[in-house]
Each structure stands twice: as C-alpha cells, then as structure tokens.
Write an enzyme that holds these catalytic residues in place. Structure first.
Site, short mmCIF file in Angstrom:
data_model
loop_
_atom_site.label_atom_id
_atom_site.label_comp_id
_atom_site.label_asym_id
_atom_site.label_seq_id
_atom_site.Cartn_x
_atom_site.Cartn_y
_atom_site.Cartn_z
N LYS A 280 -0.08 14.88 -10.71
CA LYS A 280 0.67 14.30 -11.83
C LYS A 280 1.75 15.29 -12.33
O LYS A 280 2.82 14.86 -12.78
CB LYS A 280 -0.27 13.90 -12.97
CG LYS A 280 -1.14 12.69 -12.63
CD LYS A 280 -0.31 11.43 -12.38
CE LYS A 280 -1.17 10.19 -12.18
NZ LYS A 280 -0.39 8.97 -11.93
N THR B 179 -10.45 1.69 -18.03
CA THR B 179 -10.25 1.17 -16.67
C THR B 179 -11.28 1.85 -15.79
O THR B 179 -11.99 2.76 -16.24
CB THR B 179 -8.85 1.52 -16.12
OG1 THR B 179 -8.77 2.94 -15.96
CG2 THR B 179 -7.72 1.03 -17.01
N ASP C 180 0.88 -1.17 0.00
CA ASP C 180 0.00 0.00 0.00
C ASP C 180 0.92 1.22 0.00
O ASP C 180 1.68 1.42 0.95
CB ASP C 180 -0.88 -0.02 1.26
CG ASP C 180 -1.84 1.15 1.33
OD1 ASP C 180 -1.58 2.19 0.69
OD2 ASP C 180 -2.86 1.04 2.03
N ASN D 159 2.94 2.86 -10.62
CA ASN D 159 1.68 2.96 -11.39
C ASN D 159 0.48 3.35 -10.52
O ASN D 159 -0.43 4.01 -10.99
CB ASN D 159 1.42 1.60 -12.06
CG ASN D 159 0.01 1.47 -12.58
OD1 ASN D 159 -0.33 1.99 -13.64
ND2 ASN D 159 -0.85 0.79 -11.82
N TYR E 257 -5.85 15.64 -8.96
CA TYR E 257 -5.20 14.69 -9.88
C TYR E 257 -4.19 15.40 -10.77
O TYR E 257 -3.03 14.99 -10.87
CB TYR E 257 -6.26 14.00 -10.73
CG TYR E 257 -5.69 12.93 -11.64
CD1 TYR E 257 -5.30 11.70 -11.13
CD2 TYR E 257 -5.56 13.15 -13.01
CE1 TYR E 257 -4.76 10.71 -11.97
CE2 TYR E 257 -5.03 12.18 -13.86
CZ TYR E 257 -4.65 10.96 -13.32
OH TYR E 257 -4.12 9.98 -14.14
N1 LIG Z 1 -6.97 5.09 -17.26
C1 LIG Z 1 -6.59 6.21 -17.83
O1 LIG Z 1 -7.27 6.74 -18.74
C2 LIG Z 1 -5.30 6.87 -17.41
C3 LIG Z 1 -4.86 7.97 -18.18
C4 LIG Z 1 -3.66 8.58 -17.84
C5 LIG Z 1 -2.94 8.09 -16.77
N2 LIG Z 1 -3.40 7.02 -16.04
C6 LIG Z 1 -2.56 6.54 -14.95
O2 LIG Z 1 -2.34 5.14 -15.11
C7 LIG Z 1 -2.15 4.53 -13.83
C8 LIG Z 1 -3.10 3.36 -13.67
O3 LIG Z 1 -4.44 3.86 -13.79
P1 LIG Z 1 -5.68 2.89 -14.04
O4 LIG Z 1 -6.52 3.55 -15.05
O5 LIG Z 1 -5.24 1.49 -14.22
O6 LIG Z 1 -6.42 3.06 -12.63
P2 LIG Z 1 -7.36 2.05 -11.81
O7 LIG Z 1 -7.99 1.07 -12.73
O8 LIG Z 1 -8.19 2.92 -10.96
O9 LIG Z 1 -6.31 1.25 -10.92
C9 LIG Z 1 -5.57 1.94 -9.94
C10 LIG Z 1 -4.66 0.95 -9.25
O10 LIG Z 1 -3.95 1.68 -8.23
C11 LIG Z 1 -4.12 0.98 -7.02
N3 LIG Z 1 -4.02 1.84 -5.84
C12 LIG Z 1 -4.77 2.91 -5.49
N4 LIG Z 1 -4.38 3.37 -4.29
C13 LIG Z 1 -3.35 2.57 -3.88
C14 LIG Z 1 -2.53 2.53 -2.74
N5 LIG Z 1 -2.68 3.39 -1.72
N6 LIG Z 1 -1.55 1.58 -2.67
C15 LIG Z 1 -1.38 0.69 -3.67
N7 LIG Z 1 -2.15 0.66 -4.76
C16 LIG Z 1 -3.13 1.60 -4.86
C17 LIG Z 1 -5.48 0.32 -7.11
O11 LIG Z 1 -5.58 -0.71 -6.14
P3 LIG Z 1 -7.00 -1.14 -5.47
O12 LIG Z 1 -7.60 -2.17 -6.37
O13 LIG Z 1 -6.59 -1.67 -4.13
O14 LIG Z 1 -7.84 0.11 -5.37
C18 LIG Z 1 -5.42 -0.18 -8.56
O15 LIG Z 1 -4.64 -1.36 -8.62
C19 LIG Z 1 -2.37 5.64 -12.80
O16 LIG Z 1 -1.12 6.18 -12.43
C20 LIG Z 1 -3.17 6.66 -13.57
O17 LIG Z 1 -3.03 7.96 -13.04
C21 LIG Z 1 -4.56 6.41 -16.34
#
Ligand SMILES: NC(=O)c1ccc[n+]([C@@H]2O[C@H](COP(=O)([O-])OP(=O)(O)OC[C@H]3O[C@@H](n4cnc5c(N)ncnc54)[C@H](OP(=O)(O)O)[C@@H]3O)[C@@H](O)[C@H]2O)c1
Length: 239
Positions: free
Chosen positions: A166, A197, A58, A85, A162
């Site tokens: 970032k 996601t 975490d 990530n 957010y």
């Molecule tokens: N999706 C997009 O369109 C997008 C665009 C640009 C950038 N990003 C970036 O890509 C990365 C992944 O995003 P995603 O879309 O895959 O998000 P997501 O589906 O919401 O997944 C987020 C992940 O982070 C974990 N997390 C949250 N808080 C945490 C903590 N305190 N300790 C450890 N793990 C934690 C979550 O775990 P839990 O299951 O335990 O909650 C989950 O595994 C992020 O950095 C995000 O900012 C995403």
C-alpha cells in the site's frame, strides 16, 4: 450531461461493491470488475435502479485486463472513472523477520503490479474524456507516518506484504499524478478506514458504505481539485 462510465476493480463484494453502488446512485454507468463474474452484483445493483454491468477482470491476468479494456472501448469508447480497489492481504503476512518471500510476492502481484497493469491498459480510454478521475484505494497501513509512529495502533500491524504494497500504491499515485498533471485527469489515493468486510473483519468499526464514500468523493472531485493526495474522511492523511 453525458453519463459517466466508471470501472471499479474487485467490485463483486466488500468496499468495491459499495463504491459501485454509490457511483451508480450518482448516475454513473458502473462496470463491476470481478474475477469470476456471475451476474449477481450487477443484478443486485440493477434492482436498485443502477446501470451496472459486470466485466471479467482479474488484475493478475494481463489477458483479462486487455480484454476488459477492449470491451469498454467497444461498448463506451471511453472511461471517466477508474477505481483501483481490488487488493489482498496474503495468508501468512507477517513482520519483516518472519514473512515468507512468496507471501510478499503475492501481495505485490495483486496490490501493486495488478493495479499498475490495469491503470496502464485503461489510460488510453481515460485520456479520451475530459476530467477523468483515477482513485487508488490505499490504506493508512501504507502511511510511513502512521506506521512509523509508535503511539499509533498502525505500528502494531505487522503485515509487511500488505503495508509495504500500500505504501507502493501511494507512490504510484503520486508519480502518476505528476505524469498526468495538466491533462485534467486527477489521481488520488483513498483510505476507507477499517470497514466490515472479509478483509477488514466483521467487527470493524466502519461500514463498507462509509469506507466507499471516501473513494467516491475522490472519484467525483471537481475540476479545480488537487491531484496526488491521500484522502480520508473529510481530510487528508500524511504519506
Ligand atoms: N476493509 C478494510 O478495513 C480496509 C481498510 C483499508 C483499506 N482497505 C482497502 O479497500 C479495498 C477493498 O477491501 P475490502 O475490505 O472490500 O476487501 P475484500 O472484502 O477482501 O474484497 C476484496 C476484493 O478484491 C477482489 N480481488 C482480490 N484479488 C483480485 C484479483 N486478482 N483480481 C480482481 N479482483 C481481486 C476480491 O475478489 P474475489 O471475490 O474474487 O476474491 C474482492 O472483490 C482494498 O484495496 C483494501 O486494501 C480495506
């Protein structure tokens, strides 16, 4: 060639899981960082022939970060790749006039302080290997250039927590790249683009695999590659 050891935070779902999968497909041993590991992700990846193990991590819990570092040290003695990530968009995130200060703190605790805490604890392990790679998963929403351009759709995304967290991740990337210049460790930020996601929305234009590929490319850069960049599909973004 020795198998590379890669740790991906927040790898139990979304883009993080895809990063773990793609690094595993390249032959890395992947350590799937998860707040509440239940074996599901490691089992799913193992069924595909990937050497995957789950590690409780975490990013807001210093004890869990230190325990993960100890576990990795005991099991592998080093770390070749760290992909930071894990991130959140805190509920209630909003523009500067409206956003709650507690919402801002939430974003910073996970996205910035958590990322730095993990990096600090893993750095001694990353220094034990040649050519380690650190990838900070960022976002175009952290680009001052994009958000500052009124013609860009990014300028309409009013999420101070957010976006500014970032932008801070981008500065962490540049500063750490400076600190580690000449060590063989490359530090880069990666923007996955808007992916399907929980965070990105299920109607987003890109698959998590497409987003993951950007981070994986930055995690597997060759020895002559640059450090301190902001990577996106096939190119770089302005900070
Ligand atoms: N999706 C997009 O369109 C997008 C665009 C640009 C950038 N990003 C970036 O890509 C990365 C992944 O995003 P995603 O879309 O895959 O998000 P997501 O589906 O919401 O997944 C987020 C992940 O982070 C974990 N997390 C949250 N808080 C945490 C903590 N305190 N300790 C450890 N793990 C934690 C979550 O775990 P839990 O299951 O335990 O909650 C989950 O595994 C992020 O950095 C995000 O900012 C995403």
């Amino acid at each position: 060639m020795t198998t590379k050891i890669a740790l991906v935070t927040g790898a139990n779902r979304g883009i993080g899981k895809e990063i773990a999968r793609q690094l595993g497909q390249l032959g890395h041993t992947v350590l799937v960082g998860a707040r509440t590991p239940d074996g599901t992700t490691a089992a799913e990846l193992a069924a595909e022939g990937i050497d995957a193990r789950e590690v409780r991590l975490d990013v807001r819990d210093q004890a869990s970060i230190e325990a993960a570092a100890k576990e990795i040290e005991a099991g592998h003695g080093r770390l070749d790749v760290l992909v930071n990530n894990a991130a959140i968009i805190p509920p209630g995130d909003n523009g500067v006039p409206e956003v709650g200060l507690d919402v801002l703190r939430e974003a910073y605790e996970t996205n910035v302080i958590g990322l730095v805490a993990v990096t600090q604890s893993m750095l001694p392990l990353l220094r034990k290997t040649e050519q380690a790679r650190i990838v900070n998963v960022s976002s175009e929403l952290g680009s001052l250039t994009s958000v500052g351009d009124p013609a860009s759709p990014m300028s309409e995304m009013r999420m101070l927590g957010y976006n500014s967290s970032k932008a801070a991740v981008n500065m962490v990337t540049v500063m750490l790249a400076n600190d580690l210049r000449g060590t063989g460790i490359l530090v880069n930020a990666a923007d996955p683009g808007n992916c399907q996601t929980e965070m990105g929305g299920w109607d987003a234009p890109r698959t998590p695999a497409q987003g993951a590929a950007v981070a994986v490319a930055a995690a597997t850069l060759g020895a002559d590659a640059a450090t301190g960049g902001f990577h996106t599909d096939g190119g770089t973004l302005s900070w």
